[in-house]
Scaffold this motif. Sequence first.
Motif, short mmCIF file in Angstrom:
data_model
loop_
_atom_site.label_atom_id
_atom_site.label_comp_id
_atom_site.label_asym_id
_atom_site.label_seq_id
_atom_site.Cartn_x
_atom_site.Cartn_y
_atom_site.Cartn_z
N ALA A 133 0.90 -1.50 0.38
CA ALA A 133 0.09 -0.06 0.07
C ALA A 133 0.67 0.90 0.05
CB ALA A 133 -0.83 0.25 0.49
N PHE A 134 2.38 1.53 0.67
CA PHE A 134 2.73 2.71 1.54
C PHE A 134 3.92 2.84 -0.64
CE2 PHE A 134 6.61 4.65 2.10
CZ PHE A 134 6.41 5.74 3.36
N ARG A 135 4.38 1.39 -0.90
CA ARG A 135 4.67 1.52 -2.33
C ARG A 135 3.86 2.35 -3.28
NH1 ARG A 135 5.80 -0.70 -6.82
NH2 ARG A 135 8.24 -0.87 -7.69
N ALA B 113 6.69 8.34 -12.58
CA ALA B 113 6.86 7.49 -14.09
C ALA B 113 7.08 6.39 -13.31
CB ALA B 113 7.26 8.38 -15.42
N ARG B 114 9.06 6.64 -12.89
CA ARG B 114 9.61 5.17 -12.54
C ARG B 114 8.93 3.70 -12.22
NH1 ARG B 114 15.14 7.04 -10.32
NH2 ARG B 114 14.93 5.03 -8.94
N ILE B 115 8.17 4.71 -11.09
CA ILE B 115 7.02 3.34 -10.49
C ILE B 115 6.44 2.50 -11.28
CG2 ILE B 115 5.27 3.21 -8.68
CD1 ILE B 115 6.63 4.52 -6.76
N ALA B 116 5.54 3.80 -11.85
CA ALA B 116 4.49 2.72 -13.85
C ALA B 116 5.29 1.84 -13.95
CB ALA B 116 4.05 4.54 -13.80
N ILE B 117 6.34 2.05 -14.06
CA ILE B 117 7.40 0.88 -15.50
C ILE B 117 7.44 0.10 -14.83
CG2 ILE B 117 9.35 0.64 -16.40
CD1 ILE B 117 8.98 4.24 -17.03
N ALA B 118 8.18 0.21 -13.28
CA ALA B 118 8.27 -0.97 -12.68
C ALA B 118 7.15 -2.26 -12.28
CB ALA B 118 9.01 -0.04 -11.20
N ARG B 119 6.25 -1.52 -12.44
CA ARG B 119 4.95 -2.58 -11.75
C ARG B 119 4.44 -3.40 -12.68
NH1 ARG B 119 0.25 1.29 -10.16
NH2 ARG B 119 1.50 1.70 -8.62
#
Lengths: 236, 222
Positions: free
Chosen positions: B145-147, B216-222
């Motif tokens: 959730a935090f991430r 943007a980076r988190i979105a790619i990692a997911r």
Amino acid sequence: MQFRWEWEVFLRDTGGGETYLDWMISAWGWTLTVSACSWVVAVLAGSVVGTLRTTPSAWLGRLANAWVELFRNVPLLVQIFIWYHVIPSLYKPLQEVPSFILVVLALGFFTSARIAEQVRAGIQSLPRGQREAGLAMGLTLAQTYRFVLLPMAFRIVIPPLTSESMNIIKNSAVAFAVSISELTMFAMQAQEETSRGIEVYLAVTGLYMATAFAVNRVMAFFEARLRVPGYVGSDH
Amino acid sequence: MGALDLSFFNRELITNFLWNGFVFSVELTLVAMAGGILLGTLLALMRLSDRSWIALPAAAYVNTMRSIPLVMVILWFFLLIPFLTGRPMGAEWSAVITFTAFEAAYYSEIMRAGIQSVSRDQVHAGNALGLTYAQTMRLVILPQAFRNMLPVLLSQTIILFQDTSLVYAIGAYDLLRGFSTAGRNFNRPVEAYLLAAVVYFVISFSLSSAVKQLQARIAIAR
């Protein structure tokens, strides 16, 4: 420690021939007036800026972007000080303007950045085919916006507008800083003069909550009336 | 039209007027962020509880905080803390407590959305593995959730940083107060407020650009 309520404080005379209750009611009026006027400024400016951000023109888009970033990244209180202390001294004619107008412009433009974001999102949420269909039918770009895109976008934007409208009422409290005699200003001064802070703050807080609730109900009414059939949240 | 005179803006001004205020604004932001996220997570867990006697008080707290102007909340705490403790409290400490309590309400809404964004199957999986409720939350649900909510939490912190300027209402010495005091002492309020706006803008704008990149980076990692 023994605490005793003293609600009679509202019947005391302020020294100016009116009671604190009278003063509070007029302060409430100022809160409502500042909020309502700022709302009009915010919706007008926000709609124009938000629409510009979706037009094909690159420099209009950049201009609108700059507007949003500028008003979103400076605290409201600082913006109010800028309108109150800085702009009139750089542009003399504004020195004649009452501070009420300056606060309305400050709060209105501050909120317009947020509304512009909602309007842009609303327009961009429409299927691309609607814009293309409008242009293919021979409508000009302006006509496509006027008759096809904006009527839909505004009905989609109403729910987020509700929360912005409630925010405007809360944010109008910042007008205390330039001595607009609204509710928060009243709360601070009446607390100082009467030392009955708890009663005064409770009454003022109650008025803020009641106002926000009333705005919420009014907007919910429009939300229900203007809902677009076939979209999420629609009964049809 | 009077020309701007920025000559008063020198090293001495920064050390004498601005630095202390800047440090307080940053401290206030960081403490309220840490405390607010912690309290907010607890409030979010309470609101998601099946037991209404746990969920209702949390919901009432969050909704009350969210429906009152922040300035009024600041005034309330400044009035109530000395009244309840029987001792006077400085504006700075009062501000720290107020912002932690106030921001907890906003952070809790974000954390609630974050917890709800994690699939329910993961709770079931945790249970099936024999984890207790607390373990499932702490080891499985909350980290995700935090991430997921990290960019939103940081955006809220930028808003928090801007809102700290409202401690003006109780006279705490923050960044804005530093600028307004300097402006009054040197009789150059126009320049002082302009500089204040520039400083707030540069800080908020660069932070929000950083958050956008992170998103943007988190979105790619997911």
